[in-house]
Design an enzyme around this catalytic site. Structure first.
Site, PDB file in Angstrom:
ATOM      1  N   ARG A   1       8.844   9.126  10.213  1.00  0.00           N
ATOM      2  CA  ARG A   1       7.819   8.585   9.332  1.00  0.00           C
ATOM      3  C   ARG A   1       8.120   7.169   8.878  1.00  0.00           C
ATOM      4  O   ARG A   1       7.244   6.491   8.359  1.00  0.00           O
ATOM      5  CB  ARG A   1       7.706   9.462   8.086  1.00  0.00           C
ATOM      6  CG  ARG A   1       7.115  10.770   8.436  1.00  0.00           C
ATOM      7  CD  ARG A   1       7.280  11.763   7.334  1.00  0.00           C
ATOM      8  NE  ARG A   1       6.440  12.870   7.644  1.00  0.00           N
ATOM      9  CZ  ARG A   1       5.269  13.122   7.078  1.00  0.00           C
ATOM     10  NH1 ARG A   1       4.825  12.355   6.120  1.00  0.00           N
ATOM     11  NH2 ARG A   1       4.561  14.140   7.446  1.00  0.00           N
TER      12      ARG A   1
ATOM     13  N   GLU B   1       2.374  -4.265  16.062  1.00  0.00           N
ATOM     14  CA  GLU B   1       3.228  -3.244  15.441  1.00  0.00           C
ATOM     15  C   GLU B   1       4.614  -3.189  16.061  1.00  0.00           C
ATOM     16  O   GLU B   1       5.604  -3.100  15.358  1.00  0.00           O
ATOM     17  CB  GLU B   1       2.587  -1.852  15.593  1.00  0.00           C
ATOM     18  CG  GLU B   1       1.443  -1.585  14.661  1.00  0.00           C
ATOM     19  CD  GLU B   1       0.829  -0.208  14.882  1.00  0.00           C
ATOM     20  OE1 GLU B   1       0.569   0.475  13.889  1.00  0.00           O
ATOM     21  OE2 GLU B   1       0.618   0.195  16.041  1.00  0.00           O
TER      22      GLU B   1
ATOM     23  N   LYS C   1      -1.412  -2.599  18.427  1.00  0.00           N
ATOM     24  CA  LYS C   1      -0.193  -2.044  19.055  1.00  0.00           C
ATOM     25  C   LYS C   1       0.832  -3.143  19.305  1.00  0.00           C
ATOM     26  O   LYS C   1       2.013  -2.980  19.025  1.00  0.00           O
ATOM     27  CB  LYS C   1      -0.525  -1.426  20.402  1.00  0.00           C
ATOM     28  CG  LYS C   1      -0.851   0.024  20.633  1.00  0.00           C
ATOM     29  CD  LYS C   1      -0.258   1.068  19.831  1.00  0.00           C
ATOM     30  CE  LYS C   1      -0.883   1.104  18.491  1.00  0.00           C
ATOM     31  NZ  LYS C   1      -1.191   2.192  17.781  1.00  0.00           N
TER      32      LYS C   1
ATOM     33  N   GLU D   1      -7.444  -2.324  18.984  1.00  0.00           N
ATOM     34  CA  GLU D   1      -6.328  -1.377  18.992  1.00  0.00           C
ATOM     35  C   GLU D   1      -5.167  -1.925  19.833  1.00  0.00           C
ATOM     36  O   GLU D   1      -4.003  -1.790  19.466  1.00  0.00           O
ATOM     37  CB  GLU D   1      -6.822  -0.011  19.516  1.00  0.00           C
ATOM     38  CG  GLU D   1      -5.758   1.043  19.714  1.00  0.00           C
ATOM     39  CD  GLU D   1      -4.965   1.401  18.457  1.00  0.00           C
ATOM     40  OE1 GLU D   1      -5.349   0.992  17.350  1.00  0.00           O
ATOM     41  OE2 GLU D   1      -3.933   2.077  18.605  1.00  0.00           O
TER      42      GLU D   1
ATOM     43  N   HIS E   1     -17.431 -19.298  18.709  1.00  0.00           N
ATOM     44  CA  HIS E   1     -17.650 -19.544  17.277  1.00  0.00           C
ATOM     45  C   HIS E   1     -16.347 -19.821  16.537  1.00  0.00           C
ATOM     46  O   HIS E   1     -16.286 -19.673  15.326  1.00  0.00           O
ATOM     47  CB  HIS E   1     -18.384 -18.348  16.654  1.00  0.00           C
ATOM     48  CG  HIS E   1     -19.715 -18.113  17.286  1.00  0.00           C
ATOM     49  ND1 HIS E   1     -20.787 -18.948  17.093  1.00  0.00           N
ATOM     50  CD2 HIS E   1     -20.131 -17.161  18.157  1.00  0.00           C
ATOM     51  CE1 HIS E   1     -21.815 -18.521  17.801  1.00  0.00           C
ATOM     52  NE2 HIS E   1     -21.443 -17.435  18.462  1.00  0.00           N
TER      53      HIS E   1
ATOM     54  N   TRP F   1      10.744   4.897   1.163  1.00  0.00           N
ATOM     55  CA  TRP F   1      10.047   3.733   1.704  1.00  0.00           C
ATOM     56  C   TRP F   1       9.675   2.920   0.473  1.00  0.00           C
ATOM     57  O   TRP F   1       8.725   3.255  -0.241  1.00  0.00           O
ATOM     58  CB  TRP F   1       8.818   4.187   2.498  1.00  0.00           C
ATOM     59  CG  TRP F   1       8.197   3.090   3.292  1.00  0.00           C
ATOM     60  CD1 TRP F   1       8.611   2.610   4.501  1.00  0.00           C
ATOM     61  CD2 TRP F   1       7.034   2.336   2.942  1.00  0.00           C
ATOM     62  NE1 TRP F   1       7.776   1.603   4.910  1.00  0.00           N
ATOM     63  CE2 TRP F   1       6.804   1.413   3.979  1.00  0.00           C
ATOM     64  CE3 TRP F   1       6.162   2.338   1.854  1.00  0.00           C
ATOM     65  CZ2 TRP F   1       5.742   0.518   3.965  1.00  0.00           C
ATOM     66  CZ3 TRP F   1       5.106   1.443   1.835  1.00  0.00           C
ATOM     67  CH2 TRP F   1       4.910   0.546   2.889  1.00  0.00           C
TER      68      TRP F   1
ATOM     69  N   ASN G   1       8.028  10.922  -4.009  1.00  0.00           N
ATOM     70  CA  ASN G   1       7.208  10.156  -3.067  1.00  0.00           C
ATOM     71  C   ASN G   1       5.983   9.671  -3.819  1.00  0.00           C
ATOM     72  O   ASN G   1       5.333  10.461  -4.498  1.00  0.00           O
ATOM     73  CB  ASN G   1       6.705  11.046  -1.920  1.00  0.00           C
ATOM     74  CG  ASN G   1       7.789  11.363  -0.920  1.00  0.00           C
ATOM     75  OD1 ASN G   1       8.865  10.768  -0.959  1.00  0.00           O
ATOM     76  ND2 ASN G   1       7.510  12.300  -0.041  1.00  0.00           N
ATOM     77  N   GLY G   2       5.644   8.409  -3.658  1.00  0.00           N
ATOM     78  CA  GLY G   2       4.426   7.906  -4.287  1.00  0.00           C
ATOM     79  C   GLY G   2       4.704   6.732  -5.197  1.00  0.00           C
ATOM     80  O   GLY G   2       5.724   6.043  -5.071  1.00  0.00           O
TER      81      GLY G   2
ATOM     82  N   LYS H   1       5.096   6.092   9.159  1.00  0.00           N
ATOM     83  CA  LYS H   1       4.185   6.869   9.994  1.00  0.00           C
ATOM     84  C   LYS H   1       2.950   7.330   9.247  1.00  0.00           C
ATOM     85  O   LYS H   1       1.837   7.119   9.668  1.00  0.00           O
ATOM     86  CB  LYS H   1       4.938   8.063  10.583  1.00  0.00           C
ATOM     87  CG  LYS H   1       4.092   8.955  11.488  1.00  0.00           C
ATOM     88  CD  LYS H   1       3.799   8.272  12.793  1.00  0.00           C
ATOM     89  CE  LYS H   1       2.846   9.053  13.655  1.00  0.00           C
ATOM     90  NZ  LYS H   1       2.216   8.192  14.666  1.00  0.00           N
TER      91      LYS H   1
ATOM     92  N   CYS I   1       7.972   8.271   3.825  1.00  0.00           N
ATOM     93  CA  CYS I   1       9.001   8.803   2.949  1.00  0.00           C
ATOM     94  C   CYS I   1       9.009  10.328   2.981  1.00  0.00           C
ATOM     95  O   CYS I   1       8.036  10.938   3.351  1.00  0.00           O
ATOM     96  CB  CYS I   1       8.853   8.285   1.532  1.00  0.00           C
ATOM     97  SG  CYS I   1       7.175   8.227   0.959  1.00  0.00           S
TER      98      CYS I   1
HETATM   99  N1  GLU Z   1       7.862   4.326  -5.554  1.00  0.00           N
HETATM  100  C1  GLU Z   1       9.130   4.923  -5.264  1.00  0.00           C
HETATM  101  C2  GLU Z   1      10.185   3.878  -4.934  1.00  0.00           C
HETATM  102  O1  GLU Z   1       9.900   2.741  -4.659  1.00  0.00           O
HETATM  103  C3  GLU Z   1       9.035   5.968  -4.168  1.00  0.00           C
HETATM  104  C4  GLU Z   1       8.699   5.385  -2.834  1.00  0.00           C
HETATM  105  C5  GLU Z   1       8.598   6.475  -1.781  1.00  0.00           C
HETATM  106  O2  GLU Z   1       7.521   7.142  -1.755  1.00  0.00           O
HETATM  107  O3  GLU Z   1       9.543   6.632  -0.984  1.00  0.00           O
HETATM  108  O4  GLU Z   1      11.320   4.178  -4.964  1.00  0.00           O
END
Ligand code: GLU
Length: 609
Positions: A27, A489, A486, A482, A505, A75, A99-100, A604, A2
């Protein structure tokens, strides 16, 4: 993960914000939005689900403009991916991006609803907008309201906001999610990553944990977590970013795979002398601390965790230093034993990985005497909060699936083995051999890239498969892990990795012709053991794909495809064998038509828990 961009200027900032968001696209995110204000003192907001281009299209269809603005790529953590949940969020005169995660969003929401606030989204973020509006009523300034607001939050945030009635000011707060202020001439900016602001400035001030800032066209005021005014150092950035340029490559991931010889050369440059690593490569006086280290605790997540696993083999076998490795999200929530003379080593591409950062802080609290981070982003939180740092110098990595960051982490970790081992078990001759092996790597990596065409053909056999197994032994086991990561992902094929000795096993039960088995087989002491494991698979009808040293004497037949990898000193073999596995994932993903650079559901730099 984000992104945030904000600007306050004389000119219309909408294009600065959109360009900034594009630079943060790599990201990973699911929706985006902007909010602007101009002399009309009225918030104009546009939001769109999907790529930044969707937002650009929406703005082209009905243009918005403003001299102050904030923008966000989301995100989703709380609430599904919809326009209503996209940021910026509004509360009457306030527009805010975040963000968060706000952990106490539920009680705050209840409290605000009781006061009459109406919610239009399912996000945790919207409580911040309303809370800010609420605090604004009884505060002399916007920054004072923000200081009161953040005191009520539990969780992690990087947040930026403005008030339409105070249109030349942005305020911001950082706790657990990075923010950087960009300084211009009679205009200032703010972002979650300096990359977003490189077109407009190279002068930056990084906010520290708990900081609150007020940014106008001509001033920046910062307050620490106790509310005291503080000066934070201004730095001139030398970071480069050519996100617009994939060169001749179809994807950033492919470009980054092919950049590895050069990235590794950069990682080594100026750090080796007289047959070993130079003492100050890890920081001033590092040797004084390193000479007493008897135990290393490595903390990382995802790909970086796999790099750390290889390092454990190296540190114990070569340097004679005890080493534990743990996933950051586990370490941070358990009580662990702190050995004597132990150093905590964190590994992270971005330096902002939330779990790793929290684990570092915990490690300091519980008594680790020293800390080192192996990281790709100068000035990032892990770099600033660790005693020592070693930059991997991979250059900006845009593809979500890490490639060159991983191999340069391995090179860096092997240099750490030299730095610690020279005070322990490593003889001068062994050090010289490791240095020679490291110096031989860039050319060997070039050679391994020549396998791309053969691997492209091989990939066709994987495209219709749903499951796969990766096998390795010793320090190649983490390389198998790894490789499996990959493939998961970017191709969405289920892949698991096993230490080859573990097959009998349990996983042998899975073997049939529909389950491709990928094996990494350098010519080392474990080769004969590995060959027995390969026979166990063949006896049960499995189809094998073996990446083998040319002297390892594997031959292709009906049930086994062999691709020869150049011979290389065993110590650096894990780094070399990574390349064919990266190429395999890339080509399988290409055939499957997935979004290689931005795989679904992934981001990212994982700045949330
Ligand atoms: N927790 C917030 C949301 O869900 C922010 C997410 C983010 O960091 O983009 O909108």
């Amino acid at each position: 993960m984000c992104g945030i961009v904000g600007a306050v200027a004389e000119r219309n900032v909408v294009n600065i914000l959109l360009e900034g968001l594009k630079r943060l696209e790599y990201r990973g995110y699911d929706s985006a939005g902007v909010a602007l204000v101009d002399n009309s003192q009225h918030i104009q907001r546009v939001r769109a689900v999907g790529k930044v281009q969707e937002l650009v299209n929406a703005i082209e269809a009905s243009p918005v403009a403003g001299t102050t603005g904030i923008a966000h790529t989301r995100w989703a953590t709380h609430g599904s991916v919809t326009e209503a949940n996209a940021h910026p969020h509004k509360s009457t005169n306030i527009a805010l991006v975040h963000n968060g995660i706000i952990e106490n969003h539920a009680p705050l929401r209840d409290m605000l609803k009781e006061k009459g606030y109406q919610f239009t989204s399912d996000t945790d973020t919207e409580v911040m907008a309303h809370l800010m509006h609420h605090e604004r009523q009884s505060s002399g300034s916007l920054v004072e309201a923000l200081q009161k607001m953040v005191k009520q939050l539990d969780g992690a945030y990087g947040t930026v906001m403005f008030d339409q009635n105070d249109k030349d000011t942005m305020v911001a707060a950082r706790s657990g999610s990075p923010l950087v202020i960009g300084l211009g001439f009679e205009e200032n900016f703010i972002a979650s990553d300096q990359l977003a602001l490189l077109p407009v400035t190279r002068r930056f001030i990084f906010l520290e944990e708990g900081d609150v800032a007020e940014v106008t066209k001509t001033s920046v005021r910062i307050f620490d977590k106790d509310g005291n005014p503080v000066e934070r150092e201004e730095i001139e950035s030398d970071v480069t970013h050519d996100a617009g340029d994939k060169g001749v490559y179809r994807h950033y991931m492919l470009k980054e795979i092919f950049e590895q010889p050069i990235s590794v050369r950069n990682t080594l440059e100026g750090r080796l002398a007289n047959g070993t690593v130079i003492d100050d490569a890890f920081g001033h006086n590092a040797a004084d601390v390193f000479k007493d280290i008897e135990h290393v605790q490595i903390i990382a997540c995802g790909t970086s965790y796999h790099a750390g696993m290889v390092a454990r083999y190296w540190l114990e076998e070569l340097a004679g230093v005890a080493c534990n490795i743990e996933i950051a999200s586990e370490f941070r929530y358990r009580k662990s034993f702190v050995p004597k003379n132990a150093m905590i080593v964190t590994i992270s591409q971005s330096g902002e990985t939330a779990d790793t950062l929290a684990a570092l802080r915990l490690a300091k609290e519980i008594g680790y005497k020293s800390s080192l981070t192996i990281c790709n982003v100068p000035g990032s939180s892990l770099v600033r909060e660790s005693d020592f740092n070693f930059m991997t110098r991979a250059g900006a990595e845009i593809g979500v699936a890490s490639t060159k960051a991983f191999t340069t982490q391995l090179v860096s970790l092997l240099m750490l083995v030299l730095a610690l081992g020279k005070h322990k078990n490593l003889s001068a001759e062994q050090q010289q051999n490791i240095v020679a092996a490291l110096q031989s790597l860039p050319n060997k990596l070039e050679e391994s890239l020549d396998l791309a065409n053969d691997i492209e053909k091989l990939a066709e056999e994987f495209a219709d498969k749903n499951h796969s197994l990766f096998l390795g032994r010793g320090n190649q086991y983490p390389i198998a892990m790894e490789g499996a990561l990959k493939l998961k992902e970017i191709s969405y094929i289920h892949a698991e990795a096993y230490a080859a000795g573990e097959l009998k096993h349990g996983p042998l039960a899975l073997i049939d012709a529909e389950m491709p088995i990928i094996v990494v087989a350098p010519n080392n002491d474990l080769l004969e053991k590995l060959k027995s494991n390969v026979e166990e698979v063949r006896a049960r009808g499995g189809i094998l794909y073996v990446f083998a040293d040319k002297d390892a004497q594997f031959a292709s037949d009906d049930t086994m495809r062999v691709l020869n990898v150049s011979h290389i000193d065993e110590v650096v073999a894990p780094i070399l064998y990574t390349i064919p596995l990266q190429l395999l994932s890339y080509h399988v993903a290409l055939i499957k038509g997935t979004d290689v650079d931005q795989p679904r559901n992934l981001a990212k730099s994982v700045t949330v828990e």
